[in-house]
Design a protein around this motif. Structure first.
Motif, PDB file in Angstrom:
ATOM      1  N   GLN A   1       0.992  46.998  20.134  1.00 40.67           N
ATOM      2  CA  GLN A   1      -0.289  46.753  20.778  1.00 40.67           C
ATOM      3  C   GLN A   1      -1.118  45.719  20.013  1.00 40.67           C
ATOM      4  O   GLN A   1      -1.950  45.025  20.604  1.00 40.67           O
ATOM      5  N   ALA A   2      -0.884  45.609  18.714  1.00 39.74           N
ATOM      6  CA  ALA A   2      -1.621  44.621  17.924  1.00 39.74           C
ATOM      7  C   ALA A   2      -1.000  43.229  18.015  1.00 39.74           C
ATOM      8  O   ALA A   2      -1.603  42.246  17.570  1.00 39.74           O
TER       9      ALA A   2
ATOM     10  N   LYS B   1       1.743  42.738  27.817  1.00 39.54           N
ATOM     11  CA  LYS B   1       1.266  44.128  27.951  1.00 39.54           C
ATOM     12  C   LYS B   1       0.659  44.364  29.338  1.00 39.54           C
ATOM     13  O   LYS B   1      -0.165  45.257  29.503  1.00 39.54           O
TER      14      LYS B   1
ATOM     15  N   VAL C   1      -6.311  47.261  15.953  1.00 37.62           N
ATOM     16  CA  VAL C   1      -6.609  46.879  17.339  1.00 37.62           C
ATOM     17  C   VAL C   1      -5.660  47.624  18.266  1.00 37.62           C
ATOM     18  O   VAL C   1      -4.447  47.590  18.087  1.00 37.62           O
TER      19      VAL C   1
ATOM     20  N   GLN D   1      -4.956  49.089  22.595  1.00 37.62           N
ATOM     21  CA  GLN D   1      -5.056  48.648  23.978  1.00 37.62           C
ATOM     22  C   GLN D   1      -5.538  49.822  24.837  1.00 37.62           C
ATOM     23  O   GLN D   1      -5.216  50.977  24.573  1.00 37.62           O
TER      24      GLN D   1
ATOM     25  N   ARG E   1      -8.601  45.150  24.882  1.00 33.80           N
ATOM     26  CA  ARG E   1      -8.354  45.459  23.479  1.00 33.80           C
ATOM     27  C   ARG E   1      -9.469  46.363  22.955  1.00 33.80           C
ATOM     28  O   ARG E   1     -10.641  46.172  23.285  1.00 33.80           O
TER      29      ARG E   1
ATOM     30  N   ARG F   1      -6.244  45.589  31.317  1.00 32.22           N
ATOM     31  CA  ARG F   1      -6.019  46.046  29.950  1.00 32.22           C
ATOM     32  C   ARG F   1      -6.985  45.338  29.010  1.00 32.22           C
ATOM     33  O   ARG F   1      -7.097  44.107  29.026  1.00 32.22           O
TER      34      ARG F   1
ATOM     35  N   LEU G   1     -14.948  47.414  22.699  1.00 33.56           N
ATOM     36  CA  LEU G   1     -13.969  46.701  23.507  1.00 33.56           C
ATOM     37  C   LEU G   1     -14.161  45.196  23.369  1.00 33.56           C
ATOM     38  O   LEU G   1     -15.286  44.724  23.173  1.00 33.56           O
TER      39      LEU G   1
ATOM     40  N   ASP H   1       0.910  39.853  20.104  1.00 32.00           N
ATOM     41  CA  ASP H   1       0.571  39.009  21.261  1.00 32.00           C
ATOM     42  C   ASP H   1       1.636  39.097  22.344  1.00 32.00           C
ATOM     43  O   ASP H   1       1.677  38.256  23.255  1.00 32.00           O
TER      44      ASP H   1
ATOM     45  N   LEU I   1     -11.211  47.935  19.429  1.00 27.41           N
ATOM     46  CA  LEU I   1     -11.335  47.828  17.981  1.00 27.41           C
ATOM     47  C   LEU I   1     -11.535  49.233  17.423  1.00 27.41           C
ATOM     48  O   LEU I   1     -12.596  49.847  17.595  1.00 27.41           O
TER      49      LEU I   1
ATOM     50  N   GLU J   1     -17.195  41.016  21.852  1.00 32.52           N
ATOM     51  CA  GLU J   1     -17.147  42.448  21.560  1.00 32.52           C
ATOM     52  C   GLU J   1     -18.266  43.180  22.288  1.00 32.52           C
ATOM     53  O   GLU J   1     -19.419  42.726  22.279  1.00 32.52           O
TER      54      GLU J   1
END
Length: 779
Positions: free
Chosen positions: A228-229, A234, A512, A514, A504, A502, A561, A231, A506, A567
């Protein structure tokens, strides 16, 4: 002498012995069958996952991807043992006809994917759990459709896709370790590579499963965080081995667990049966026991006589129950055999049911020994003089017969007897309460799952129709066209468009993650919230139960998010239940990025009088390849297998509760008439007829039954509801609320139970006729 007395006692009490034998047999059968079913299920799931070499981690993806980037990332990851990218060609259900079914699968909620057999792992298996192989012009169909459409080998599957038609013969049926259960909406059909290339070229769309096998299955959580972290693609949900295992075991696992719980309940009540029969026997044989003690028989030998009888009964019934459990388990495991395959019948196949029966038999014998301790409190002289154990202390009551003008005398005396001996009747009360609980909980749960409101537990608001648009060309444009068309449709009363994307996340530890977030207005078709409510502002978000549990969040907490490149701090407004999409979703009013959209849905209500099926057909034609379904059909197709199992379980529990109540009533009255011989003789002597005495015993049983039904109903609506929630919390629905049909729960079931108990009490009280008045007076 022991054998002679044992044979004589069994011959004298044939009915009681037969009833006790049947009861222990039923307890043993359920315990052994439940244990065998768990062993069968565990072995079948393990065998299917192992033989198919199921992936430890799968990322679903729609859209373009770079295989070389995935290859490099996997090669550099020390946790990865093997990986592959599986292509799937989606075909709309309205273009597929299965077997002799009257029409295409337009109303199906399932997603139809056509694939080739995999080369490295994630093998698709046939009904012999061997790799499926098909020739050109042939197809292997998922077992879900074999059961739902009654398909057989040789039937035809027709694919009419735009400007071409493909007609394939069914060569085999597919067990898919990833997509077997009906709750998983994706189904894979296996075709020959040449047919696959034709479909791929003609259909023009491909979706992907990015699959990984890890060196150590225990590192799935770490691998998930790494992926998930990264690239890597996804655009779709991610699933893992733990979810595959749970989904495959869910339906039959619940059935096995319930069977064992019922058997434990029956064991407890069987012990009460033993206590009743032993006390009744002691009442009848009290004088004989005194004679034996007077002539020098030791307490150990006398106890051995009675223990031998019940030990023999328990052992024989347990063995018979164990033997009967094997065909019963095969019947209960029919779905396991179809969906997962048969397991090897080694030593464990026989050992586990036998061990369950042996434990039950040991418990019965131990309980007999505890009850028979009262032999030490029987003086020989007292037994010879009185011929009875004597009454327990009777509580005083303010009820007086001369004050009763509203009920017949036998009924009054029966009720008075219950209030004067609450400790004795408390045991019967427990049995009736347990029977009502056993009867009502499966019925309530079945009604709940069949109700339209159950859709809320799937993370979906209740509406008439639902339109789904999966990832394809011009998806955003087609979604807007559909929304505009529905807005202009005069047959639509209200609607709510939703977009899943989807984002990301934090995390607090700096990593990070998802999060799949569905964006839209969730006040139009509200969900079932465990805490809080729907998000109403742009900075609010609602989490599913599983997401909130894994993230350690509660209502009022915040998450961060990355949305639109910046952010955003989101306040958790509510936590809702969701057993679909892996149970890990979120709801918010965020703007969505069309390039990151996973799927689009439109929920709508029709105006009164509009035909839902006609609208479904209209929307299928207008918005193709979108999928339109009515929500009752959605539930039926998604949870149909579980509902069918639960319906069978409800019928079995109903029958067991009736049998249990009748049996315990008969045994209890057998004890009571033995204890009340002198009272019965006195009543007969002063003019009471046998039907009056019978009415008294029926009144006792019904009075206790009424209290037991009330207690069992309360327990079913509270503890039973919590038990159902505990089972479904594994999938993300922790706060199940029963849908109760009042007539069924509070009229039909209690009346049937009362009629059964009345009949058992009327028959059981027949032994009072055998009381010899002259002999009792002489004594």
């Amino acid at each position: 002498m022991l054998l002679h007395l044992l044979k004589r006692d069994l011959g004298k009490k044939k009915t009681v012995s037969a009833i006790l034998f049947a009861f222990v047999l039923l307890s043993s059968l359920l315990a052994s069958a439940g244990a065998g079913l768990i062993r069968e299920l565990a072995g079948a799931v393990s065998g299917l996952l192992g033989t198919s070499a199921v992936p430890h981690y799968v990322q679903m993806h729609s859209g373009a991807l770079d295989p070389a980037a995935i290859e490099r990332w996997a090669a550099d990851n020390a946790l990865v043992d093997a990986h592959q990218i599986v292509e799937m060609v989606p075909v709309k259900g309205s273009r597929i006809t299965l077997g002799d079914h009257a029409g295409p699968e337009s109303a199906s909620v399932m997603d139809f994917y056509f694939v080739k057999q995999n080369e490295k792992f994630d093998y698709l298996l046939n009904l012999s759990n061997e790799r499926v192989e098909v020739a050109q012009g042939e197809i292997a169909v998922p077992v879900y459709f074999k059961e739902r459409r009654n398909l057989e080998i040789g039937d035809r599957v027709r694919i009419a896709h735009r400007d071409f038609v493909m007609d394939l013969a069914i060569r085999d049926f597919v067990r898919d370790a990833q997509m077997n259960p009906s709750i998983v909406h994706s189904k894979r059909f296996v075709v020959h590579p040449a047919d696959y290339e034709t479909l791929k070229r003609r259909a023009g769309a491909v979706e992907y499963l990015i699959e990984f096998r890890l060196k150590d299955a225990g590192t799935i959580a770490d691998f998930h965080a790494m992926y998930q972290a990264s690239d890597l693609p996804k655009t779709g949900p991610s699933v893992d081995l733990n979810l595959f295992r749970m989904l495959n075991a869910l339906t039959d696992g619940v059935l096995a667990a319930v069977a064992i719980l019922v058997s434990l309940l029956l064991v407890c009540i069987a012990m009460l049966c033993v206590r009743f029969t032993l006390l009744a026997t002691l009442e009848e044989d009290y004088r004989e026991i005194g004679v034996l003690k007077a002539i020098g028989a030791s307490r150990r030998h006398i106890r051995g006589i009675y223990l031998a009888k019940h030990a023999a009964l328990a052992a024989a019934a347990s063995l018979c129950g164990c033997a009967a459990s094997f065909p019963a388990a095969r019947l209960m495991s029919s779905d396991i055999a179809l969906y997962l395959g048969k397991t090897d019948r080694g030593l464990a196949y026989f050992a586990l049911p036998f061990a369950a029966s042996a434990v039950l038999c040991g418990l019965m014998i131990l309980f007999c020994m505890l009850v028979l301790r009262r032999f030490g409190r029987i003086p020989a002289a007292e037994a010879l003089r009185s011929g009875g154990i004597g009454e327990a202390e009777i509580s005083r009551s303010r009820w007086r017969l001369h004050r009763s003008r509203l009920m017949p005398v036998p009924v009054f005396l029966g009720l008075l007897n219950v209030f004067q001996r609450p400790r004795m009747f408390g045991l019967l009360f427990f049995v009736f309460a347990a029977s009502a609980f056993l009867m009502l909980v499966p019925v309530h749960f079945l009604n709940t799952m069949e109700s339209p409101g159950f859709i809320a537990y799937l993370g979906i608001g209740r509406s008439d129709l639902r339109i789904d648009l999966q990832h394809s060309e011009r998806m955003e444009e087609r979604f807007r066209e559909a929304v505009d068309a529905i807005r202009r449709d005069a047959d639509v009363e209200r609607f709510s468009p939703l977009v899943a994307s989807r984002f990301r996340v934090l995390n607090d530890d700096g990593t990070v993650g998802q999060l799949n977030v569905e964006s839209g207005d969730f006040t139009i078709f509200p969900l079932e919230y465990v805490q809080g409510g729907a998000p109403r502002d742009d900075n609010e978000i609602a989490l599913s139960v599983l997401n909130a549990r894994e993230m350690g969040k509660r209502v009022g907490d915040t998450i961060r998010l990355l949305a639109g490149g910046e952010e955003r701090t989101m306040v958790i407004s509510g936590i809702y239940q969701d057993i679909a999409n892996g149970g890990r979703t979120a709801k918010a009013r965020l703007p969505h990025d069309p390039d990151a959209a996973l799927w689009y849905t439109i929920s709508l209500d029709l105006k009164p009088g509009v035909d839902p099926q006609a609208k479904i057909a209209e929307y299928e034609r207008a918005f193709g390849p979108a999928k339109a379904t009515d929500l009752p059909g959605y539930i039926r197709q998604t949870l149909g297998q579980t509902i069918a199992q639960l319906r069978s379980l409800a019928m079995l529990a109903f029958a067991v509760a009736i049998f249990l109540s009748m049996l315990m009533t008969a045994l209890f009255l057998n004890l009571l008439t033995a204890r009340d011989r002198s009272h019965t003789a006195i009543m007969r002597a002063i003019g009471f007829q046998h039907r009056h005495i019978r009415t008294q015993y029926v009144a006792m049983a019904l009075a206790v039954l009424a209290a037991g039904i009330a207690a069992g109903t309360i327990l079913a609506n509270t503890a039973g509801q919590s038990l159902a929630g505990a089972v479904w919390s594994l999938l993300g629905a922790s706060d199940i609320r029963f849908v109760i049909e009042p007539v069924q729960a509070y009229v039909v079931c209690p009346v049937i139970l009362m009629l059964a108990v009345s009949a058992a009490a009327w028959i059981g009280a027949e032994s009072a006729r055998k009381v010899n008045i002259a002999e009792m007076i002489k004594e």
